[in-house]
Scaffold this motif. Structure first.
Motif, PDB file in Angstrom:
ATOM      1  N   TYR A   1       0.840  -1.195   0.000  1.00  0.00           N
ATOM      2  CA  TYR A   1       0.000   0.000   0.000  1.00  0.00           C
ATOM      3  C   TYR A   1       0.877   1.247   0.000  1.00  0.00           C
ATOM      4  O   TYR A   1       2.026   1.228   0.471  1.00  0.00           O
ATOM      5  CB  TYR A   1      -0.932   0.009   1.219  1.00  0.00           C
ATOM      6  N   VAL A   2       0.325   2.342  -0.512  1.00  0.00           N
ATOM      7  CA  VAL A   2       1.052   3.610  -0.573  1.00  0.00           C
ATOM      8  C   VAL A   2       0.189   4.706   0.036  1.00  0.00           C
ATOM      9  O   VAL A   2      -0.987   4.857  -0.318  1.00  0.00           O
ATOM     10  CB  VAL A   2       1.415   3.972  -2.027  1.00  0.00           C
ATOM     11  N   LEU A   3       0.785   5.461   0.958  1.00  0.00           N
ATOM     12  CA  LEU A   3       0.140   6.620   1.566  1.00  0.00           C
ATOM     13  C   LEU A   3       1.047   7.822   1.363  1.00  0.00           C
ATOM     14  O   LEU A   3       2.219   7.796   1.752  1.00  0.00           O
ATOM     15  CB  LEU A   3      -0.097   6.377   3.059  1.00  0.00           C
ATOM     16  N   SER A   4       0.521   8.860   0.730  1.00  0.00           N
ATOM     17  CA  SER A   4       1.283  10.097   0.496  1.00  0.00           C
ATOM     18  C   SER A   4       0.616  11.227   1.257  1.00  0.00           C
ATOM     19  O   SER A   4      -0.554  11.544   1.036  1.00  0.00           O
ATOM     20  CB  SER A   4       1.328  10.417  -1.005  1.00  0.00           C
ATOM     21  N   LEU A   5       1.368  11.841   2.171  1.00  0.00           N
ATOM     22  CA  LEU A   5       0.864  12.936   3.005  1.00  0.00           C
ATOM     23  C   LEU A   5       1.637  14.206   2.708  1.00  0.00           C
ATOM     24  O   LEU A   5       2.852  14.157   2.475  1.00  0.00           O
ATOM     25  CB  LEU A   5       1.032  12.603   4.490  1.00  0.00           C
ATOM     26  N   VAL A   6       0.961  15.344   2.733  1.00  0.00           N
ATOM     27  CA  VAL A   6       1.661  16.619   2.579  1.00  0.00           C
ATOM     28  C   VAL A   6       1.128  17.628   3.596  1.00  0.00           C
ATOM     29  O   VAL A   6      -0.048  17.633   3.941  1.00  0.00           O
ATOM     30  CB  VAL A   6       1.507  17.207   1.153  1.00  0.00           C
ATOM     31  N   ASN A   7       2.046  18.476   4.042  1.00  0.00           N
ATOM     32  CA  ASN A   7       1.688  19.611   4.885  1.00  0.00           C
ATOM     33  C   ASN A   7       1.217  20.749   3.973  1.00  0.00           C
ATOM     34  O   ASN A   7       1.512  20.767   2.778  1.00  0.00           O
ATOM     35  CB  ASN A   7       2.910  20.034   5.701  1.00  0.00           C
ATOM     36  N   ASP A   8       0.500  21.704   4.533  1.00  0.00           N
ATOM     37  CA  ASP A   8       0.019  22.802   3.692  1.00  0.00           C
ATOM     38  C   ASP A   8       0.895  24.047   3.838  1.00  0.00           C
ATOM     39  O   ASP A   8       1.979  24.002   4.417  1.00  0.00           O
ATOM     40  CB  ASP A   8      -1.460  23.100   3.971  1.00  0.00           C
ATOM     41  N   PHE A   9       0.417  25.151   3.297  1.00  0.00           N
ATOM     42  CA  PHE A   9       1.187  26.396   3.229  1.00  0.00           C
ATOM     43  C   PHE A   9       0.381  27.543   3.849  1.00  0.00           C
ATOM     44  O   PHE A   9      -0.846  27.484   3.948  1.00  0.00           O
ATOM     45  CB  PHE A   9       1.508  26.744   1.771  1.00  0.00           C
ATOM     46  N   GLU A  10       1.095  28.571   4.254  1.00  0.00           N
ATOM     47  CA  GLU A  10       0.443  29.777   4.774  1.00  0.00           C
ATOM     48  C   GLU A  10       1.322  30.977   4.473  1.00  0.00           C
ATOM     49  O   GLU A  10       2.544  30.925   4.702  1.00  0.00           O
ATOM     50  CB  GLU A  10       0.211  29.650   6.286  1.00  0.00           C
ATOM     51  N   ASP A  11       0.716  32.034   3.971  1.00  0.00           N
ATOM     52  CA  ASP A  11       1.454  33.245   3.600  1.00  0.00           C
ATOM     53  C   ASP A  11       2.619  32.932   2.667  1.00  0.00           C
ATOM     54  O   ASP A  11       3.701  33.530   2.766  1.00  0.00           O
ATOM     55  CB  ASP A  11       1.970  33.966   4.854  1.00  0.00           C
ATOM     56  N   GLY A  12       2.403  31.984   1.771  1.00  0.00           N
ATOM     57  CA  GLY A  12       3.411  31.666   0.773  1.00  0.00           C
ATOM     58  C   GLY A  12       4.539  30.774   1.240  1.00  0.00           C
ATOM     59  O   GLY A  12       5.518  30.585   0.513  1.00  0.00           O
ATOM     60  N   SER A  13       4.419  30.225   2.455  1.00  0.00           N
ATOM     61  CA  SER A  13       5.488  29.380   2.997  1.00  0.00           C
ATOM     62  C   SER A  13       4.932  28.069   3.547  1.00  0.00           C
ATOM     63  O   SER A  13       3.790  28.019   4.027  1.00  0.00           O
ATOM     64  CB  SER A  13       6.236  30.114   4.120  1.00  0.00           C
ATOM     65  N   TRP A  14       5.758  27.045   3.469  1.00  0.00           N
ATOM     66  CA  TRP A  14       5.408  25.752   4.066  1.00  0.00           C
ATOM     67  C   TRP A  14       5.245  25.920   5.569  1.00  0.00           C
ATOM     68  O   TRP A  14       6.017  26.640   6.206  1.00  0.00           O
ATOM     69  CB  TRP A  14       6.530  24.757   3.767  1.00  0.00           C
ATOM     70  N   ARG A  15       4.245  25.274   6.170  1.00  0.00           N
ATOM     71  CA  ARG A  15       3.902  25.528   7.572  1.00  0.00           C
ATOM     72  C   ARG A  15       4.787  24.703   8.524  1.00  0.00           C
ATOM     73  O   ARG A  15       4.401  23.658   9.042  1.00  0.00           O
ATOM     74  CB  ARG A  15       2.424  25.237   7.808  1.00  0.00           C
TER      75      ARG A  15
ATOM     76  N   GLY B   1       4.569 -13.034   0.852  1.00  0.00           N
ATOM     77  CA  GLY B   1       3.371 -12.498   0.211  1.00  0.00           C
ATOM     78  C   GLY B   1       2.219 -12.255   1.153  1.00  0.00           C
ATOM     79  O   GLY B   1       1.256 -11.561   0.802  1.00  0.00           O
ATOM     80  N   GLU B   2       2.296 -12.798   2.387  1.00  0.00           N
ATOM     81  CA  GLU B   2       1.208 -12.612   3.356  1.00  0.00           C
ATOM     82  C   GLU B   2       1.463 -11.436   4.298  1.00  0.00           C
ATOM     83  O   GLU B   2       0.575 -11.047   5.061  1.00  0.00           O
ATOM     84  CB  GLU B   2       1.009 -13.894   4.156  1.00  0.00           C
ATOM     85  N   ILE B   3       2.661 -10.890   4.267  1.00  0.00           N
ATOM     86  CA  ILE B   3       2.999  -9.732   5.095  1.00  0.00           C
ATOM     87  C   ILE B   3       2.564  -8.473   4.345  1.00  0.00           C
ATOM     88  O   ILE B   3       2.772  -8.353   3.143  1.00  0.00           O
ATOM     89  CB  ILE B   3       4.506  -9.684   5.391  1.00  0.00           C
ATOM     90  N   LYS B   4       1.953  -7.538   5.061  1.00  0.00           N
ATOM     91  CA  LYS B   4       1.438  -6.313   4.435  1.00  0.00           C
ATOM     92  C   LYS B   4       2.409  -5.159   4.660  1.00  0.00           C
ATOM     93  O   LYS B   4       2.833  -4.903   5.781  1.00  0.00           O
ATOM     94  CB  LYS B   4       0.053  -5.990   4.998  1.00  0.00           C
ATOM     95  N   PHE B   5       2.745  -4.468   3.575  1.00  0.00           N
ATOM     96  CA  PHE B   5       3.691  -3.366   3.625  1.00  0.00           C
ATOM     97  C   PHE B   5       2.987  -2.059   3.261  1.00  0.00           C
ATOM     98  O   PHE B   5       2.206  -2.008   2.306  1.00  0.00           O
ATOM     99  CB  PHE B   5       4.846  -3.609   2.652  1.00  0.00           C
ATOM    100  N   HIS B   6       3.277  -1.003   4.028  1.00  0.00           N
ATOM    101  CA  HIS B   6       2.665   0.311   3.812  1.00  0.00           C
ATOM    102  C   HIS B   6       3.781   1.336   3.644  1.00  0.00           C
ATOM    103  O   HIS B   6       4.463   1.690   4.614  1.00  0.00           O
ATOM    104  CB  HIS B   6       1.788   0.697   5.005  1.00  0.00           C
ATOM    105  N   LEU B   7       4.002   1.808   2.424  1.00  0.00           N
ATOM    106  CA  LEU B   7       5.000   2.838   2.174  1.00  0.00           C
ATOM    107  C   LEU B   7       4.347   4.198   2.396  1.00  0.00           C
ATOM    108  O   LEU B   7       3.362   4.550   1.737  1.00  0.00           O
ATOM    109  CB  LEU B   7       5.523   2.726   0.742  1.00  0.00           C
ATOM    110  N   ILE B   8       4.878   4.962   3.364  1.00  0.00           N
ATOM    111  CA  ILE B   8       4.311   6.258   3.747  1.00  0.00           C
ATOM    112  C   ILE B   8       5.312   7.342   3.361  1.00  0.00           C
ATOM    113  O   ILE B   8       6.436   7.372   3.872  1.00  0.00           O
ATOM    114  CB  ILE B   8       4.016   6.316   5.258  1.00  0.00           C
ATOM    115  N   LEU B   9       4.926   8.214   2.466  1.00  0.00           N
ATOM    116  CA  LEU B   9       5.822   9.239   1.931  1.00  0.00           C
ATOM    117  C   LEU B   9       5.369  10.626   2.375  1.00  0.00           C
ATOM    118  O   LEU B   9       4.205  10.989   2.229  1.00  0.00           O
ATOM    119  CB  LEU B   9       5.838   9.162   0.403  1.00  0.00           C
ATOM    120  N   PHE B  10       6.317  11.393   2.934  1.00  0.00           N
ATOM    121  CA  PHE B  10       5.987  12.722   3.462  1.00  0.00           C
ATOM    122  C   PHE B  10       7.105  13.681   3.083  1.00  0.00           C
ATOM    123  O   PHE B  10       8.200  13.626   3.635  1.00  0.00           O
ATOM    124  CB  PHE B  10       5.838  12.654   4.987  1.00  0.00           C
ATOM    125  N   PRO B  11       6.860  14.596   2.133  1.00  0.00           N
ATOM    126  CA  PRO B  11       7.904  15.527   1.697  1.00  0.00           C
ATOM    127  C   PRO B  11       7.989  16.778   2.568  1.00  0.00           C
ATOM    128  O   PRO B  11       6.979  17.279   3.056  1.00  0.00           O
ATOM    129  CB  PRO B  11       7.451  15.891   0.281  1.00  0.00           C
TER     130      PRO B  11
END
Length: 308
Positions: free
Chosen positions: A31-45, A277-287
């Motif tokens: 499985y793949v989960l991609s998370l991102v933070n948002d921005f405020e006043d033109g800058s990453w929070r 094949g029975e083990i579940k893998f979750h790749l979580i990506l956060f830039p």
């Protein structure tokens, strides 16, 4: 339970649905989960991200009994938690690893509804040692009075290009060895946190029986999940100033490419593990835009609370 986390989710999908290479096998249970933070006043929070770390820090560095004693004493809790943290790592590649562990704990708690049965930072042998084994150990209560085991890996990298991915696979390969899994299981059953966290006594006994050293590791492999958090510096995020459709599409495309590359490598290197094949893998990506800025601020905060 509802999944609640205060970051934008760009990908939450099984790898088999987004796979670019159908020749890979086995590609299920990934499985793949991609998370991102948002921005405020033109800058990453940055402040929002740091708040997430400190809102979850007690989960990683205090035992369940210590957390119960500090209920409604948030400042005392932060001081106690900070005293269990090491300030720097010995090598540059590992710098910020505890920070990544805390982020993974927060994601596990708020998104996967997991119970932190073994707060690894707390259970280090001493304040200067890395936690042995997995970076996080959780139990998720499933429907029908069942459970799953989550043994996490958490990394904070300057890059997630191919050369860096190999080091993660080596670490996971090590953690999936029978001896290491038995060690993790013994820690779970021997610490008192599980009794406090699992209210259902029948289920608690079921978990302990399943994790008994007398039981074969083979029987619990279908219950094992491996969440792999890759907190990473990202030039796309560094160059953005708002949560635009263009930014989100760029991150989605980049993360799909990295997930495809990662799972291809993982299947090639770990596919021979019995019942892989029975083990579940979750790749979580956060830039993030700058690893250095985040680590420096984190260390500054730890120093502040250590001095209280």
């Amino acid at each position: 339970m509802e999944k609640v986390i205060d970051f934008d989710i760009l990908i939450d999908d099984s790898f088999i649905q987004m796979c670019q290479n159908e020749a890979l096998s086995p590609i299920h249970n990934k499985y793949v989960l991609s998370l991102v933070n948002d921005f405020e006043d033109g800058s990453w929070r940055y402040s929002k991200f740091q708040s997430f770390i400190w809102d979850n820090i007690a989960e990683t560095s205090l035992s369940q009994k210590e957390r119960e004693k500090l209920v409604s004493k948030s400042h005392s809790e932060l001081v106690a938690a900070a005293k269990n943290l090491r300030l720097t790592d010995a090598d540059e590649v590992g710098s910020g690893s505890e920070l990544a562990e805390i982020v993974l704990y927060g994601i596990m708690k708020h998104y996967y509804n997991a119970l932190p049965v073994v707060p690894k930072i707390f259970y280090k042998q001493n304040a200067q040692d890395n936690a042995k084994g997995a970076d996080s150990v959780h139990i998720v209560i499933e429907k029908d009075n069942d459970f799953s085991l989550w043994f996490g890996e958490a990394k904070f990298y300057n890059s997630i290009e191919d050369a860096r991915l190999n080091t993660i696979i080596d670490s996971i390969n090590n953690s999936l060895q029978t001896e290491k899994l038995k060690k993790e299981n013994s820690i779970i059953t021997n610490v008192s946190d599980i009794d406090s966290l699992v209210d259902n006594h029948e289920l608690c006994k079921k978990i302990k029986d399943a994790l008994s050293p007398q039981e074969s590791i083979d029987s619990i492999k279908p219950k094992i999940h491996i969440p792999i958090l890759l907190l990473h510096e990202c030039s796309i995020t560094q160059g953005a100033n708002c949560m635009s459709d263009e930014y989100k599409e760029s991150i989605v495309n980049y993360h799909k490419d990295r997930a495809n590359s990662y799972f291809k490598k993982q299947i090639e290197h770990l596919g021979a593990i019995f019942r892989y094949g029975e083990i579940k893998f979750h790749l979580i990506l956060f830039p993030v835009p700058s690893k250095k800025n985040i680590v420096d601020k984190f260390i500054s905060n730890v120093k502040f609370y250590k001095e209280q």
